[in-house]
Write a protein that holds these residues in place. Structure first.
Motif, PDB file in Angstrom:
ATOM      1  N   LYS A 129       0.825  -1.213   0.000  1.00 55.37           N
ATOM      2  CA  LYS A 129       0.000   0.000   0.000  1.00 55.37           C
ATOM      3  C   LYS A 129       0.856   1.259   0.000  1.00 55.37           C
ATOM      4  O   LYS A 129       0.427   2.322  -0.404  1.00 55.37           O
ATOM      5  CB  LYS A 129      -0.905   0.005   1.239  1.00 55.37           C
ATOM      6  N   SER A 130       2.117   1.146   0.498  1.00 60.69           N
ATOM      7  CA  SER A 130       2.946   2.352   0.624  1.00 60.69           C
ATOM      8  C   SER A 130       4.406   2.012   0.458  1.00 60.69           C
ATOM      9  O   SER A 130       4.809   0.847   0.495  1.00 60.69           O
ATOM     10  CB  SER A 130       2.747   2.964   2.010  1.00 60.69           C
ATOM     11  N   LYS A 131       5.217   3.081   0.305  1.00 55.55           N
ATOM     12  CA  LYS A 131       6.670   2.909   0.222  1.00 55.55           C
ATOM     13  C   LYS A 131       7.176   2.198   1.478  1.00 55.55           C
ATOM     14  O   LYS A 131       7.998   1.298   1.406  1.00 55.55           O
ATOM     15  CB  LYS A 131       7.322   4.298   0.091  1.00 55.55           C
ATOM     16  N   LYS A 132       6.629   2.605   2.624  1.00 58.81           N
ATOM     17  CA  LYS A 132       7.052   2.034   3.902  1.00 58.81           C
ATOM     18  C   LYS A 132       6.841   0.530   3.960  1.00 58.81           C
ATOM     19  O   LYS A 132       7.694  -0.225   4.374  1.00 58.81           O
ATOM     20  CB  LYS A 132       6.256   2.701   5.040  1.00 58.81           C
ATOM     21  N   GLU A 133       5.649   0.137   3.493  1.00 58.61           N
ATOM     22  CA  GLU A 133       5.309  -1.285   3.555  1.00 58.61           C
ATOM     23  C   GLU A 133       6.257  -2.097   2.666  1.00 58.61           C
ATOM     24  O   GLU A 133       6.736  -3.164   3.051  1.00 58.61           O
ATOM     25  CB  GLU A 133       3.849  -1.507   3.121  1.00 58.61           C
ATOM     26  N   THR A 134       6.532  -1.569   1.459  1.00 56.93           N
ATOM     27  CA  THR A 134       7.459  -2.265   0.572  1.00 56.93           C
ATOM     28  C   THR A 134       8.826  -2.378   1.226  1.00 56.93           C
ATOM     29  O   THR A 134       9.456  -3.437   1.209  1.00 56.93           O
ATOM     30  CB  THR A 134       7.588  -1.515  -0.769  1.00 56.93           C
ATOM     31  N   GLU A 135       9.274  -1.273   1.819  1.00 54.05           N
ATOM     32  CA  GLU A 135      10.623  -1.252   2.404  1.00 54.05           C
ATOM     33  C   GLU A 135      10.759  -2.219   3.586  1.00 54.05           C
ATOM     34  O   GLU A 135      11.855  -2.648   3.900  1.00 54.05           O
ATOM     35  CB  GLU A 135      10.996   0.176   2.831  1.00 54.05           C
ATOM     36  N   ARG A 136       9.651  -2.523   4.221  1.00 52.83           N
ATOM     37  CA  ARG A 136       9.698  -3.508   5.305  1.00 52.83           C
ATOM     38  C   ARG A 136       9.994  -4.900   4.759  1.00 52.83           C
ATOM     39  O   ARG A 136      10.582  -5.726   5.411  1.00 52.83           O
ATOM     40  CB  ARG A 136       8.360  -3.538   6.054  1.00 52.83           C
ATOM     41  N   ARG A 137       9.550  -5.143   3.516  1.00 54.30           N
ATOM     42  CA  ARG A 137       9.638  -6.518   2.986  1.00 54.30           C
ATOM     43  C   ARG A 137      10.788  -6.725   2.004  1.00 54.30           C
ATOM     44  O   ARG A 137      11.204  -7.850   1.764  1.00 54.30           O
ATOM     45  CB  ARG A 137       8.297  -6.871   2.331  1.00 54.30           C
ATOM     46  N   VAL A 138      11.263  -5.635   1.401  1.00 55.39           N
ATOM     47  CA  VAL A 138      12.301  -5.760   0.377  1.00 55.39           C
ATOM     48  C   VAL A 138      13.411  -4.759   0.635  1.00 55.39           C
ATOM     49  O   VAL A 138      13.143  -3.629   1.042  1.00 55.39           O
ATOM     50  CB  VAL A 138      11.689  -5.483  -1.026  1.00 55.39           C
ATOM     51  N   LYS A 139      14.664  -5.175   0.411  1.00 58.43           N
ATOM     52  CA  LYS A 139      15.801  -4.266   0.599  1.00 58.43           C
ATOM     53  C   LYS A 139      16.550  -4.088  -0.713  1.00 58.43           C
ATOM     54  O   LYS A 139      16.511  -4.953  -1.586  1.00 58.43           O
ATOM     55  CB  LYS A 139      16.758  -4.855   1.638  1.00 58.43           C
ATOM     56  N   VAL A 140      17.250  -2.963  -0.826  1.00 56.70           N
ATOM     57  CA  VAL A 140      18.128  -2.760  -1.978  1.00 56.70           C
ATOM     58  C   VAL A 140      19.118  -3.925  -2.013  1.00 56.70           C
ATOM     59  O   VAL A 140      19.674  -4.296  -0.982  1.00 56.70           O
ATOM     60  CB  VAL A 140      18.898  -1.417  -1.841  1.00 56.70           C
ATOM     61  N   GLY A 141      19.289  -4.513  -3.190  1.00 61.34           N
ATOM     62  CA  GLY A 141      20.229  -5.642  -3.312  1.00 61.34           C
ATOM     63  C   GLY A 141      19.560  -6.999  -3.211  1.00 61.34           C
ATOM     64  O   GLY A 141      20.226  -8.020  -3.345  1.00 61.34           O
ATOM     65  N   ASP A 142      18.250  -7.036  -2.977  1.00 64.10           N
ATOM     66  CA  ASP A 142      17.552  -8.330  -3.005  1.00 64.10           C
ATOM     67  C   ASP A 142      17.441  -8.813  -4.448  1.00 64.10           C
ATOM     68  O   ASP A 142      17.336  -8.014  -5.379  1.00 64.10           O
ATOM     69  CB  ASP A 142      16.135  -8.198  -2.410  1.00 64.10           C
ATOM     70  N   PHE A 143      17.468 -10.123  -4.617  1.00 63.22           N
ATOM     71  CA  PHE A 143      17.417 -10.722  -5.955  1.00 63.22           C
ATOM     72  C   PHE A 143      16.051 -11.337  -6.236  1.00 63.22           C
ATOM     73  O   PHE A 143      15.434 -11.908  -5.342  1.00 63.22           O
ATOM     74  CB  PHE A 143      18.467 -11.829  -6.092  1.00 63.22           C
ATOM     75  N   ALA A 144      15.599 -11.213  -7.481  1.00 60.49           N
ATOM     76  CA  ALA A 144      14.330 -11.822  -7.881  1.00 60.49           C
ATOM     77  C   ALA A 144      14.468 -12.427  -9.272  1.00 60.49           C
ATOM     78  O   ALA A 144      15.344 -12.030 -10.041  1.00 60.49           O
ATOM     79  CB  ALA A 144      13.222 -10.771  -7.895  1.00 60.49           C
ATOM     80  N   SER A 145      13.601 -13.379  -9.572  1.00 60.26           N
ATOM     81  CA  SER A 145      13.557 -13.897 -10.948  1.00 60.26           C
ATOM     82  C   SER A 145      12.106 -14.193 -11.279  1.00 60.26           C
ATOM     83  O   SER A 145      11.267 -14.297 -10.378  1.00 60.26           O
ATOM     84  CB  SER A 145      14.385 -15.173 -11.068  1.00 60.26           C
ATOM     85  N   THR A 146      11.818 -14.316 -12.577  1.00 57.61           N
ATOM     86  CA  THR A 146      10.454 -14.716 -12.919  1.00 57.61           C
ATOM     87  C   THR A 146      10.244 -16.136 -12.418  1.00 57.61           C
ATOM     88  O   THR A 146      11.197 -16.914 -12.306  1.00 57.61           O
ATOM     89  CB  THR A 146      10.189 -14.622 -14.434  1.00 57.61           C
ATOM     90  N   VAL A 147       9.008 -16.470 -12.088  1.00 56.32           N
ATOM     91  CA  VAL A 147       8.728 -17.733 -11.389  1.00 56.32           C
ATOM     92  C   VAL A 147       9.082 -18.930 -12.274  1.00 56.32           C
ATOM     93  O   VAL A 147       8.760 -18.969 -13.456  1.00 56.32           O
ATOM     94  CB  VAL A 147       7.235 -17.791 -10.970  1.00 56.32           C
ATOM     95  N   SER A 148       9.790 -19.883 -11.670  1.00 49.09           N
ATOM     96  CA  SER A 148      10.196 -21.084 -12.390  1.00 49.09           C
ATOM     97  C   SER A 148       9.011 -22.027 -12.568  1.00 49.09           C
ATOM     98  O   SER A 148       8.141 -22.102 -11.711  1.00 49.09           O
ATOM     99  CB  SER A 148      11.264 -21.829 -11.601  1.00 49.09           C
ATOM    100  N   HIS A 149       9.002 -22.729 -13.684  1.00 46.14           N
ATOM    101  CA  HIS A 149       7.964 -23.754 -13.880  1.00 46.14           C
ATOM    102  C   HIS A 149       8.412 -24.705 -14.975  1.00 46.14           C
ATOM    103  O   HIS A 149       9.311 -24.394 -15.761  1.00 46.14           O
ATOM    104  CB  HIS A 149       6.629 -23.102 -14.258  1.00 46.14           C
ATOM    105  N   VAL A 150       7.843 -25.895 -14.995  1.00 45.91           N
ATOM    106  CA  VAL A 150       8.135 -26.877 -16.041  1.00 45.91           C
ATOM    107  C   VAL A 150       6.819 -27.437 -16.556  1.00 45.91           C
ATOM    108  O   VAL A 150       5.937 -27.782 -15.767  1.00 45.91           O
ATOM    109  CB  VAL A 150       8.958 -28.070 -15.488  1.00 45.91           C
ATOM    110  N   GLU A 151       6.658 -27.475 -17.866  1.00 45.58           N
ATOM    111  CA  GLU A 151       5.422 -28.028 -18.448  1.00 45.58           C
ATOM    112  C   GLU A 151       5.781 -29.119 -19.443  1.00 45.58           C
ATOM    113  O   GLU A 151       6.714 -28.950 -20.225  1.00 45.58           O
ATOM    114  CB  GLU A 151       4.652 -26.956 -19.252  1.00 45.58           C
ATOM    115  N   HIS A 152       5.038 -30.206 -19.447  1.00 46.72           N
ATOM    116  CA  HIS A 152       5.208 -31.204 -20.483  1.00 46.72           C
ATOM    117  C   HIS A 152       4.303 -30.804 -21.642  1.00 46.72           C
ATOM    118  O   HIS A 152       3.107 -30.627 -21.455  1.00 46.72           O
ATOM    119  CB  HIS A 152       4.827 -32.585 -19.952  1.00 46.72           C
ATOM    120  N   LEU A 153       4.854 -30.600 -22.832  1.00 42.08           N
ATOM    121  CA  LEU A 153       4.007 -30.258 -23.980  1.00 42.08           C
ATOM    122  C   LEU A 153       3.426 -31.561 -24.502  1.00 42.08           C
ATOM    123  O   LEU A 153       2.436 -32.030 -24.004  1.00 42.08           O
ATOM    124  CB  LEU A 153       4.822 -29.506 -25.032  1.00 42.08           C
TER     125      LEU A 153
END
Lengths: 334, 346
Positions: A129-153
């Motif tokens: 909801k706010s900058k404060k709330e984000t800053e509580r959960r995430v810090k500069v230098g945290d790493f993220a990636s798009t969510v991993s998944h595997v599908e059988h075609l």
């Protein structure tokens, strides 16, 4: 596919590969003599060779995947990011992302989606909801990636991420499991930071100083829709690298693998990748140099959320690697 | 020693970038008689050593690269045409309507072809993938002859003499510099030296540079002289980008080269009246000397250039006298630095 799936679902953006290393160490323990880690986080699994005067063979697959790093939080609580590795922005736009600690978010381009792709135009929305709330959960230098998944075609085809390069790691793990008699002093090296300039493999190959080196990675294919011409297709077997944009592979070693594949009736094809480099180059130029090439898995839509591969090629790479480990390279002519 | 004949023989051996091993035996046979020891080392490098016979003697390394520019087969089309990509970076103007040799199990002659410009009205430089090699053979015949993805291809190697003691031909870059190194060793033949002289023919300078650091690591030299061709001036070029033809080797001033070595080379050239010139490449020499600062904790390195016109084409042109003077300068430096009865080293 079980080993591969397990490895793909672990978080490990370049520079933060320790979770992947833990998982692989667990898998490799029964099959090797020692396991060490170096300062850059490379996982080095050593299996002593049974041959007299065994040659040093270094196998390398990179553990890291492309992703994002947090650079700041804006006034509305959106997270600013910078890219780690070559992001496929079309695919990344509007994807779900996952942080190291499991926190979820979505990555979106600012304003209307246009063709202006760069990480400075992308933010992550974690529903705060706010900058404060984000800053509580995430810090500069945290790493993220798009969510991993595997599908059988269907049939032999599988899609998901990151096949690049957990499939290389999985090939090495399976080869260690399947080899019957390891003739060469084998170093199974699971490297770090390949996506940001082959950094891990540089220090690891300096330490190992191999006689022979084989990298494992994905490569492009010429059979995607309107793909650039390339004499590599999914399902035609292990791709033995001749050249990419970082290395010209050792002619003798390429010939040897090609003939070994024929002898063992393992499907194989020769590969020239015109855009893209691999850990092969670091291993070739370490110390006084080594005979180097790579086995690649032909892959469509590399670096997207739906990299697509054929299980046949994956199996062929495993079979060829196991066959290589069982050959005394000191006795072969190159 | 007939230097121009040796240059011709050396140029006739295909040693394409990354595929130097195919010509290694021939080159070893050709140059070994002039040295005490020859061997392979590093990634496809060749080392030729003239020993002084003293224990723990310092080593000076003369580096000239063995590899050549060319093409690499990327696919065999059903109609027998070959698609190719670059091996190193040839001057694109030479890519079409030229004669090539495909180095399969045996050598095959090929011509490079493109859609007729009379139809396409295309005046742009050819792009890889948009021109083909035509051998006159079918896909099956090509496969039987051993042509595969990754087969290397080289340019026509013919050579001719022009006026004023100039010669043209492909692959003067960098085989002429290998001969310059040989000339230096020949001139030093009867001189007492306090050092071993190693001539290294390194691989992959034109592509990924895997040869120089790995070959040099096998030598652990005390000093390095990198010898490579330097862009020679032609009527249409600017003096600040080029060196003068026929006025002797260039000595490169750059952040990547050693001050003392560079100064000594220029001073010795003056004292011994060997024509030489200064070339300024502030940031990068664009040669193997560029990786020297990071080599084995840093080895003092100078970069010597042999003036060459029309670089990276099939008509690379040089002056015989520049070639001889390059050899003379290298020899004069080694004699000054490591000559018998002391030399400057003591």
């Amino acid at each position: 596919m079980k080993i591969l799936k397990e490895l793909m679902l672990v978080h490990g953006v370049s520079g933060r590969e320790s979770r992947v290393a833990d998982k692989i160490a667990e898998m490799m323990t029964p099959y090797v003599d020692s396991i060490t880690r170096d300062a850059l986080g490379n996982l080095i699994c050593y299996k002593k060779g049974s041959a007299k005067n065994a040659k040093k063979l270094m196998l390398a697959g990179h553990m890291d995947e492309i992703g994002f790093i947090v650079t700041g939080v804006d006034d509305k609580g959106y997270i600013r990011v910078s890219s780690i590795g070559g992001i496929h922005y079309v695919s990344a736009a509007y994807s779900a992302v996952r942080f190291e600690n499991g926190l979820r978010g979505v990555i979106v381009p600012e304003g209307d989606f246009n063709n202006n792709f760069s990480s400075s135009k992308f933010v992550i929305d974690i529903g705060a909801k706010s900058k404060k709330e984000t800053e509580r959960r995430v810090k500069v230098g945290d790493f993220a990636s798009t969510v991993s998944h595997v599908e059988h075609l269907s049939g032999e085809y599988w899609a998901g991420r990151p096949f690049d390069d957990r499939i290389g790691c999985a090939i090495m793990v399976r080869a260690a499991m399947e080899m019957k008699d390891c003739k060469n002093d084998a170093y199974f090296v699971f490297t770090t930071q390949e996506e940001v300039g082959c950094r891990g493999s540089k220090t690891a190959s300096f330490a190992v100083a191999p006689d022979f080196s084989l990298a494992f990675d994905v490569t492009g294919s010429g059979d995607g829709p309107k793909a650039s011409p390339m004499a590599v297709s999914l399902g035609k077997g292990a791709a033995i690298k001749v050249k990419d944009s970082s290395v010209i592979c050792d002619g003798g070693f390429v010939r040897f693998l090609d003939e070994l594949a024929k002898e063992k009736k393992i499907p194989a094809q020769l590969e020239i990748l015109e855009g893209g480099g691999t850990d092969t180059c670091s291993m070739q130029t370490a110390g006084c140099g080594s005979r180097a090439t790579a086995l690649s898995v032909p892959t469509r839509y590399i670096h997207s959320n739906n990299e697509t591969i054929s299980k046949k090629d994956y199996d062929a790479c495993v079979a060829l690697t196991a066959a290589l480990l069982e050959r005394d390279l000191g006795k072969e002519r190159f | 020693m007939d230097y121009m004949k040796i240059l011709d023989e050396l140029r006739s051996v295909p040693t394409l970038s990354g595929f130097e091993d195919r010509g290694a035996e021939d080159v070893l046979k050709l140059l070994s008689p002039y040295f005490d020891e020859s061997r392979r080392a590093g990634v496809n490098c060749l080392l030729f050593t003239k020993k002084c016979g003293k224990e723990n003697a310092p080593k000076i390394l003369i580096d000239a690269h063995l590899d050549e520019l060319g093409l690499i087969v990327t696919d065999l089309k059903d109609d027998g045409l070959l698609t190719v990509s670059s091996l190193g970076g040839m001057d694109k103007r030479t890519l079409t309507a030229s004669v090539f040799t495909v180095h399969a199990a045996k050598d095959l002659r090929a011509v490079s072809v493109k859609k007729p410009y009379l139809i396409t009205k295309d005046k742009k430089l050819p792009k890889y993938g948009e021109f083909w090699l035509f051998t006159g053979l079918s896909k099956t015949e090509l496969t039987d002859a051993g042509v595969r993805v990754g087969t290397p291809v080289s340019c026509q190697r013919s050579t001719e003499k022009l006026g004023e003691g100039q010669y043209y031909g492909a692959y003067m870059d960098d085989k002429s510099c290998a001969v310059a190194g040989l000339i230096a060793v020949d001139l030093l033949r009867d001189k007492p030296l306090e050092c071993d002289v190693v001539l290294m023919l390194s691989s992959q300078e034109e592509s990924f540079g895997a040869g120089f650091p790995t070959g040099a690591a096998a030598v652990c030299p005390d000093e390095i002289l990198v010898v490579d061709v330097d862009l020679g001036s032609t009527p249409e070029t600017d003096d600040k980008d080029t060196v003068k033809m026929g006025e002797g080797p260039s000595v490169t001033v750059s952040v990547q080269t050693d001050r003392r070595l560079t100064k000594d080379l220029l001073r010795i050239a003056r004292e011994k009246e060997i024509p030489a010139q200064t070339a300024l490449c502030v940031k990068s020499t664009g040669t193997n000397a560029s990786s020297s600062p990071f080599l084995l904790g840093g080895v003092p390195t100078a970069c010597i250039g042999l003036p060459l016109k029309y670089m990276h084409t099939t008509v690379e042109t040089l002056y015989e006298k520049d070639l001889i003077n390059t050899g003379k300068l290298i020899a004069a430096y080694i004699e000054y630095r490591f000559g018998g009865k002391g030399g400057a080293q003591q």
